[in-house]
Design an enzyme around this catalytic site. Structure first.
Site, mmCIF file in Angstrom:
data_model
loop_
_atom_site.group_PDB
_atom_site.id
_atom_site.type_symbol
_atom_site.label_atom_id
_atom_site.label_comp_id
_atom_site.label_asym_id
_atom_site.label_seq_id
_atom_site.Cartn_x
_atom_site.Cartn_y
_atom_site.Cartn_z
ATOM 1 N N SER A 56 -8.122 -3.051 10.631
ATOM 2 C CA SER A 56 -9.272 -3.084 9.728
ATOM 3 C C SER A 56 -8.958 -2.668 8.302
ATOM 4 O O SER A 56 -9.870 -2.540 7.485
ATOM 5 C CB SER A 56 -10.383 -2.190 10.283
ATOM 6 O OG SER A 56 -9.951 -0.851 10.290
ATOM 7 N N THR A 83 -18.198 -7.479 9.242
ATOM 8 C CA THR A 83 -17.974 -6.578 8.115
ATOM 9 C C THR A 83 -18.543 -7.119 6.813
ATOM 10 O O THR A 83 -18.607 -8.345 6.621
ATOM 11 C CB THR A 83 -16.458 -6.350 7.924
ATOM 12 O OG1 THR A 83 -16.218 -5.773 6.644
ATOM 13 C CG2 THR A 83 -15.675 -7.652 7.981
ATOM 14 N N GLU A 128 -16.991 -7.197 4.249
ATOM 15 C CA GLU A 128 -15.892 -7.925 3.599
ATOM 16 C C GLU A 128 -16.061 -9.438 3.724
ATOM 17 O O GLU A 128 -15.432 -10.200 2.991
ATOM 18 C CB GLU A 128 -14.544 -7.504 4.206
ATOM 19 C CG GLU A 128 -14.058 -6.141 3.764
ATOM 20 C CD GLU A 128 -13.549 -6.105 2.326
ATOM 21 O OE1 GLU A 128 -12.863 -7.048 1.903
ATOM 22 O OE2 GLU A 128 -13.864 -5.135 1.626
ATOM 23 N N TYR A 172 -7.815 -9.853 6.045
ATOM 24 C CA TYR A 172 -8.723 -9.148 6.962
ATOM 25 C C TYR A 172 -10.092 -9.842 6.990
ATOM 26 O O TYR A 172 -10.632 -10.137 8.061
ATOM 27 C CB TYR A 172 -8.880 -7.688 6.524
ATOM 28 C CG TYR A 172 -10.019 -6.960 7.200
ATOM 29 C CD1 TYR A 172 -9.960 -6.635 8.554
ATOM 30 C CD2 TYR A 172 -11.171 -6.610 6.487
ATOM 31 C CE1 TYR A 172 -11.020 -5.981 9.170
ATOM 32 C CE2 TYR A 172 -12.225 -5.950 7.107
ATOM 33 C CZ TYR A 172 -12.151 -5.643 8.445
ATOM 34 O OH TYR A 172 -13.201 -5.005 9.060
ATOM 35 N N LYS A 191 -11.851 -11.768 10.121
ATOM 36 C CA LYS A 191 -13.172 -11.344 10.605
ATOM 37 C C LYS A 191 -14.167 -12.508 10.585
ATOM 38 O O LYS A 191 -15.062 -12.587 11.420
ATOM 39 C CB LYS A 191 -13.699 -10.187 9.758
ATOM 40 C CG LYS A 191 -13.205 -8.818 10.203
ATOM 41 C CD LYS A 191 -13.929 -8.352 11.469
ATOM 42 C CE LYS A 191 -13.543 -6.950 11.863
ATOM 43 N NZ LYS A 191 -14.096 -6.535 13.163
HETATM 44 P P1 GDP Z 1 -12.403 -1.386 2.072
HETATM 45 O O1 GDP Z 1 -13.679 -1.505 1.317
HETATM 46 O O2 GDP Z 1 -12.544 -1.747 3.516
HETATM 47 O O3 GDP Z 1 -11.261 -2.072 1.440
HETATM 48 O O4 GDP Z 1 -12.107 0.209 2.113
HETATM 49 P P2 GDP Z 1 -11.041 1.117 1.349
HETATM 50 O O5 GDP Z 1 -11.522 2.511 1.489
HETATM 51 O O6 GDP Z 1 -9.650 0.830 1.827
HETATM 52 O O7 GDP Z 1 -11.140 0.655 -0.171
HETATM 53 C C1 GDP Z 1 -12.319 0.710 -0.908
HETATM 54 C C2 GDP Z 1 -12.050 0.350 -2.361
HETATM 55 O O8 GDP Z 1 -11.248 1.378 -2.965
HETATM 56 C C3 GDP Z 1 -11.298 -0.950 -2.616
HETATM 57 O O9 GDP Z 1 -11.913 -1.644 -3.682
HETATM 58 C C4 GDP Z 1 -9.913 -0.495 -3.041
HETATM 59 O O10 GDP Z 1 -9.248 -1.409 -3.907
HETATM 60 C C5 GDP Z 1 -10.262 0.783 -3.779
HETATM 61 N N1 GDP Z 1 -9.124 1.711 -3.921
HETATM 62 C C6 GDP Z 1 -8.672 2.258 -5.079
HETATM 63 N N2 GDP Z 1 -7.631 3.047 -4.847
HETATM 64 C C7 GDP Z 1 -7.401 3.025 -3.522
HETATM 65 C C8 GDP Z 1 -6.426 3.663 -2.682
HETATM 66 O O11 GDP Z 1 -5.567 4.406 -3.127
HETATM 67 N N3 GDP Z 1 -6.502 3.396 -1.340
HETATM 68 C C9 GDP Z 1 -7.478 2.559 -0.808
HETATM 69 N N4 GDP Z 1 -7.518 2.366 0.516
HETATM 70 N N5 GDP Z 1 -8.376 1.944 -1.586
HETATM 71 C C10 GDP Z 1 -8.346 2.168 -2.929
#
Ligand code: GDP
Length: 324
Positions: A85, A126, A128, A149, A153
């Site tokens: 995920s 999702t 997404e 992803y 999905k």
């Molecule tokens: P997602 O919405 O399922 O992709 O959940 P995430 O928590 O992985 O990411 C949420 C948002 O945070 C996305 O737009 C990412 O690009 C942004 N983001 C910015 N910096 C980071 C990072 O260091 N790690 C992750 N996972 N996301 C980041």
């Protein structure tokens, strides 16, 4: 007794659902976990002594294990939370992601069709799926995924609808916004921010490297999303339902709230690092869940500040346990 099978049992949402279903003495819960090198059972081991909980080994990409399980258990309800995920990982491992998150659901549907067609299935879809379709998004919003992803999905989502229509199977999809809580994996941005704020506060870390902090997400409490999924599972609807808070906040705002708990100014610690940026991005998610609120009487109430505080409290506990 009602037999409930949770796929993805050791994950954040799967383990949360197990805890909630076990509260009702009329439920027997089967939690499927795959064999993995780490065998991480942190989220479910507190249920191992409950004789209404059965840990079963299997893998959504392995039809033999699915077929045997469904033949034997004949679950009343199956909830599929199993997936690769993580969006960033899906760019690095698109084929694995497609196998697990997409094709795995087709294996599951075939298994249900052949061996347990009376089972009700709730598939975790999702937000997404919407990609950059205009916010707020609901059940009628066009899907336009922006990551491997999301595409996987979407395959799973459409396959569920096709199997429901073609074989009259009892299937609903829950299109869920981001869900957060103490069991959130640390590769997701919220947990990464929370744990870093704590380490910076304790003097164990100097800064926090993030990618794009201007994107907006609809963050709900995982407890409340689980409540919504349980309501959907209990209902007779064979339809899609959106679950989300209806709020949208930037990553920067989440960081501000988490650092605020320790009276720290997040701006002094955040560094932007391209390593954490994605080849393609989803900019604004804001779930319009009026249908679930009206038809399922779903009432999420937690504020983002409360969600942050709960994650901080739990991460602080972990930090001090690890220190011992
Ligand atoms: P997602 O919405 O399922 O992709 O959940 P995430 O928590 O992985 O990411 C949420 C948002 O945070 C996305 O737009 C990412 O690009 C942004 N983001 C910015 N910096 C980071 C990072 O260091 N790690 C992750 N996972 N996301 C980041």
């Amino acid at each position: 007794m009602r037999k409930i099978l949770i796929l993805g049992a050791s994950g954040q949402l799967g383990s949360e659902l197990i805890d909630k279903y076990l509260v009702d003495p009329n439920n027997i819960v089967y939690g499927m976990v795959r064999r993995s090198a780490t065998g991480n059972f942190n989220n479910i081991q507190h249920n191992f002594k409950n004789d209404r909980f059965n840990l079963v080994r299997g893998d959504i990409t392995d039809p033999t294990s699915l077929n045997n399980l469904l033949k034997e258990v004949q679950p009343d309800l199956i909830i599929n939370t199993a997936a690769q995920s993580h969006v960033h990982v899906s760019f690095e491992q698109p084929i694995l992601t497609s196998k697990v998150t997409g094709l795995g659901v087709l294996y599951l549907l075939e298994s249900i069709r052949q061996f347990s067609p009376q089972s009700r299935l709730v598939q975790l879809s999702t937000s997404e799926l919407w990609g950059n379709s205009k916010a707020p998004q609901n059940e009628k919003t066009q899907f336009a995924p922006e990551s491997p992803y999301g595409v996987a999905k979407l395959f799973a989502h459409e396959m569920c609808k096709l199997y429901r229509k073609s074989y009259n199977l009892n299937i609903s999809c829950a299109i869920c916004g981001n869900m957060e809580g103490p069991r959130r994996g640390r590769e997701f941005v919220t947990q990464k921010i929370v744990e870093s704020a704590i380490k910076i506060h304790l003097g164990k870390q100097d800064n926090l490297k993030l990618g794009n902090i201007t994107t907006k997400r609809d963050w709900s409490s995982v407890h409340e999303i689980a409540d919504g999924i349980i309501k959907l599972g209990n209902s007779d609807y064979r339809e899609e339902f959106v679950f989300g808070s209806g709020r949208t906040n930037t990553i920067e705002e989440f960081a501000r709230l988490a650092f605020n708990v320790f009276n720290l100014d997040y701006q002094e610690y955040i560094q932007i690092d391209d390593e954490f940026k994605r080849p393609s991005e989803v900019y604004e998610l804001k779930a319009d869940s009026r249908k679930a609120r009206k038809l399922l009487n779903w009432r999420p109430t937690k504020t983002l500040k409360e969600i942050v505080q709960e994650m901080v409290d739990a991460a602080l506990d972990r930090e001090f346990v690890n220190d011992k």
